[in-house]
Design a protein around this motif. Structure first.
Motif, PDB file in Angstrom:
ATOM      1  N   ASP A  75      24.406  10.362 -16.028  1.00 39.09           N
ATOM      2  CA  ASP A  75      25.044  11.645 -15.682  1.00 39.09           C
ATOM      3  C   ASP A  75      24.379  12.451 -14.785  1.00 39.09           C
ATOM      4  N   GLY A  76      22.958  12.123 -14.542  1.00 40.03           N
ATOM      5  CA  GLY A  76      22.082  12.755 -13.629  1.00 40.03           C
ATOM      6  C   GLY A  76      21.553  13.850 -14.263  1.00 40.03           C
ATOM      7  N   LEU A  77      21.796  14.194 -15.457  1.00 33.52           N
ATOM      8  CA  LEU A  77      21.308  15.428 -15.979  1.00 33.52           C
ATOM      9  C   LEU A  77      20.099  15.382 -16.954  1.00 33.52           C
ATOM     10  N   HIS A  78      20.730  14.492 -18.096  1.00 32.99           N
ATOM     11  CA  HIS A  78      19.863  14.003 -19.287  1.00 32.99           C
ATOM     12  C   HIS A  78      18.856  13.122 -19.042  1.00 32.99           C
ATOM     13  N   LEU A  79      17.668  13.182 -19.651  1.00 32.33           N
ATOM     14  CA  LEU A  79      16.628  12.341 -19.285  1.00 32.33           C
ATOM     15  C   LEU A  79      16.778  11.152 -19.979  1.00 32.33           C
ATOM     16  N   ASN A  80      16.389   9.914 -19.076  1.00 32.57           N
ATOM     17  CA  ASN A  80      16.297   8.570 -19.545  1.00 32.57           C
ATOM     18  C   ASN A  80      14.817   8.359 -20.651  1.00 32.57           C
ATOM     19  N   GLU A  81      14.618   7.189 -20.885  1.00 35.89           N
ATOM     20  CA  GLU A  81      13.332   6.873 -21.495  1.00 35.89           C
ATOM     21  C   GLU A  81      12.119   7.256 -20.673  1.00 35.89           C
ATOM     22  N   LYS A  82      12.269   6.798 -19.328  1.00 38.31           N
ATOM     23  CA  LYS A  82      10.931   7.359 -18.598  1.00 38.31           C
ATOM     24  C   LYS A  82      10.910   8.825 -18.361  1.00 38.31           C
ATOM     25  N   GLY A  83      11.920   9.301 -18.250  1.00 38.38           N
ATOM     26  CA  GLY A  83      12.025  11.012 -17.997  1.00 38.38           C
ATOM     27  C   GLY A  83      11.386  11.652 -19.359  1.00 38.38           C
ATOM     28  N   THR A  84      11.856  11.250 -20.435  1.00 38.97           N
ATOM     29  CA  THR A  84      11.444  11.611 -21.769  1.00 38.97           C
ATOM     30  C   THR A  84      10.025  11.504 -22.058  1.00 38.97           C
ATOM     31  N   ARG A  85       9.578  10.326 -21.434  1.00 40.75           N
ATOM     32  CA  ARG A  85       8.114  10.043 -21.670  1.00 40.75           C
ATOM     33  C   ARG A  85       7.142  11.122 -20.739  1.00 40.75           C
ATOM     34  N   ILE A  86       7.962  11.523 -19.684  1.00 42.12           N
ATOM     35  CA  ILE A  86       7.240  12.476 -18.742  1.00 42.12           C
ATOM     36  C   ILE A  86       7.351  13.931 -19.251  1.00 42.12           C
ATOM     37  N   TRP A  87       8.348  14.284 -19.812  1.00 39.76           N
ATOM     38  CA  TRP A  87       8.662  15.508 -20.540  1.00 39.76           C
ATOM     39  C   TRP A  87       7.808  15.416 -21.730  1.00 39.76           C
ATOM     40  N   ALA A  88       7.753  14.573 -22.546  1.00 39.85           N
ATOM     41  CA  ALA A  88       6.884  14.806 -23.811  1.00 39.85           C
ATOM     42  C   ALA A  88       5.502  14.988 -23.388  1.00 39.85           C
ATOM     43  N   ALA A  89       4.892  14.016 -22.453  1.00 41.77           N
ATOM     44  CA  ALA A  89       3.572  14.111 -22.212  1.00 41.77           C
ATOM     45  C   ALA A  89       3.114  15.255 -21.727  1.00 41.77           C
ATOM     46  N   THR A  90       3.757  15.966 -20.638  1.00 43.76           N
ATOM     47  CA  THR A  90       3.884  17.577 -20.184  1.00 43.76           C
ATOM     48  C   THR A  90       3.699  18.446 -21.029  1.00 43.76           C
ATOM     49  N   ILE A  91       4.422  18.426 -22.089  1.00 44.52           N
ATOM     50  CA  ILE A  91       4.591  19.556 -23.100  1.00 44.52           C
ATOM     51  C   ILE A  91       3.268  19.268 -24.275  1.00 44.52           C
ATOM     52  N   LYS A  92       3.247  17.937 -24.514  1.00 42.05           N
ATOM     53  CA  LYS A  92       2.128  17.526 -25.339  1.00 42.05           C
ATOM     54  C   LYS A  92       0.728  17.946 -24.948  1.00 42.05           C
ATOM     55  N   ALA A  93       0.587  17.857 -23.506  1.00 48.41           N
ATOM     56  CA  ALA A  93      -0.748  18.189 -22.847  1.00 48.41           C
ATOM     57  C   ALA A  93      -1.122  19.478 -23.095  1.00 48.41           C
ATOM     58  N   THR A  94      -0.172  20.394 -23.142  1.00 47.44           N
ATOM     59  CA  THR A  94      -0.291  21.880 -22.931  1.00 47.44           C
ATOM     60  C   THR A  94      -0.483  22.299 -24.581  1.00 47.44           C
ATOM     61  N   LEU A  95       0.253  21.797 -25.390  1.00 45.19           N
ATOM     62  CA  LEU A  95       0.365  22.162 -26.695  1.00 45.19           C
ATOM     63  C   LEU A  95      -1.226  21.516 -27.346  1.00 45.19           C
ATOM     64  N   MET A  96      -1.481  20.475 -26.900  1.00 46.82           N
ATOM     65  CA  MET A  96      -2.821  20.053 -27.857  1.00 46.82           C
ATOM     66  C   MET A  96      -3.817  20.727 -27.102  1.00 46.82           C
ATOM     67  N   ALA A  97      -4.034  21.231 -25.923  1.00 46.22           N
ATOM     68  CA  ALA A  97      -4.887  22.019 -25.486  1.00 46.22           C
ATOM     69  C   ALA A  97      -4.860  23.507 -26.072  1.00 46.22           C
ATOM     70  N   GLN A  98      -3.666  23.898 -26.052  1.00 53.14           N
ATOM     71  CA  GLN A  98      -3.612  25.359 -26.498  1.00 53.14           C
ATOM     72  C   GLN A  98      -3.840  25.648 -27.788  1.00 53.14           C
ATOM     73  N   GLU A  99      -3.094  24.742 -28.726  1.00 53.17           N
ATOM     74  CA  GLU A  99      -2.819  24.940 -30.028  1.00 53.17           C
ATOM     75  C   GLU A  99      -4.174  24.270 -30.803  1.00 53.17           C
TER      76      GLU A  99
END
Length: 160
Positions: free
Chosen positions: A127-151
């Motif tokens: 659909d060109g909108l929702h993330l596939n497995e690769k996109g989800t890995r990028i999304w999760a890694a980006t969020i996790k990096a900030t949360l791990m550092a801040q939290e």
């Protein structure tokens, strides 16, 4: 982690349901992703940022120490025609977050852009909108990096 997201949601939905989505859980932190559906439906950046400000105000009225992580609107192949509005929205999100130490902006947009500024084409399902497995890995890694550092700064050990 208590996931409270729901498909097709808009910033107005979160504002309407904030008391049910956040307060009962008494979270120390909230991660908020909204704006993608809004920009696609023609909601202008300023009203979106105003609604975000109101959501944060509601969260902090009951939970003054809760940290709020605001994710940028991500680009997508399906919504490239509104990417300029999403970028304006992201700028307003950044400006809002800069006003309060309890707020953190997480840029989930840049990791999905190629060096020429175009949207990556291998991170979405058909659909060109929702993330596939690769996109989800990028999304999760980006969020996790900030949360791990801040939290991580708020974690305690048995010695403390």
């Amino acid at each position: 982690v208590v996931p409270r997201g729901f498909g097709g949601s808009t910033m107005a939905d979160v504002l309407h349901y904030a008391d049910r989505l956040v307060q009962p859980y008494q979270p120390r932190a909230v991660v908020l992703y909204e704006g993608d559906n809004d920009t696609f439906r023609g909601v202008a950046p300023t009203p979106l940022a105003d609604q975000l400000k109101q959501i944060i105000k509601e969260i902090h009225a009951d939970l003054p120490n809760t940290r709020v992580y605001v994710l940028s609107v991500k680009p997508s192949l399906a919504r490239v025609n509104v990417w300029d509005k999403a970028q304006e929205t992201n700028q307003l999100y950044q400006e809002l977050v800069a006003t309060d130490d309890r707020l953190t902006y997480i840029d989930v947009a840049t990791p999905f852009l190629q060096t020429d500024g175009k949207v990556m084409d291998d991170v979405f399902v058909d659909d060109g909108l929702h993330l596939n497995e690769k996109g989800t890995r990028i999304w999760a890694a980006t969020i996790k990096a900030t949360l791990m550092a801040q939290e991580g700064r708020h974690e305690t050990t048995n010695d403390e």
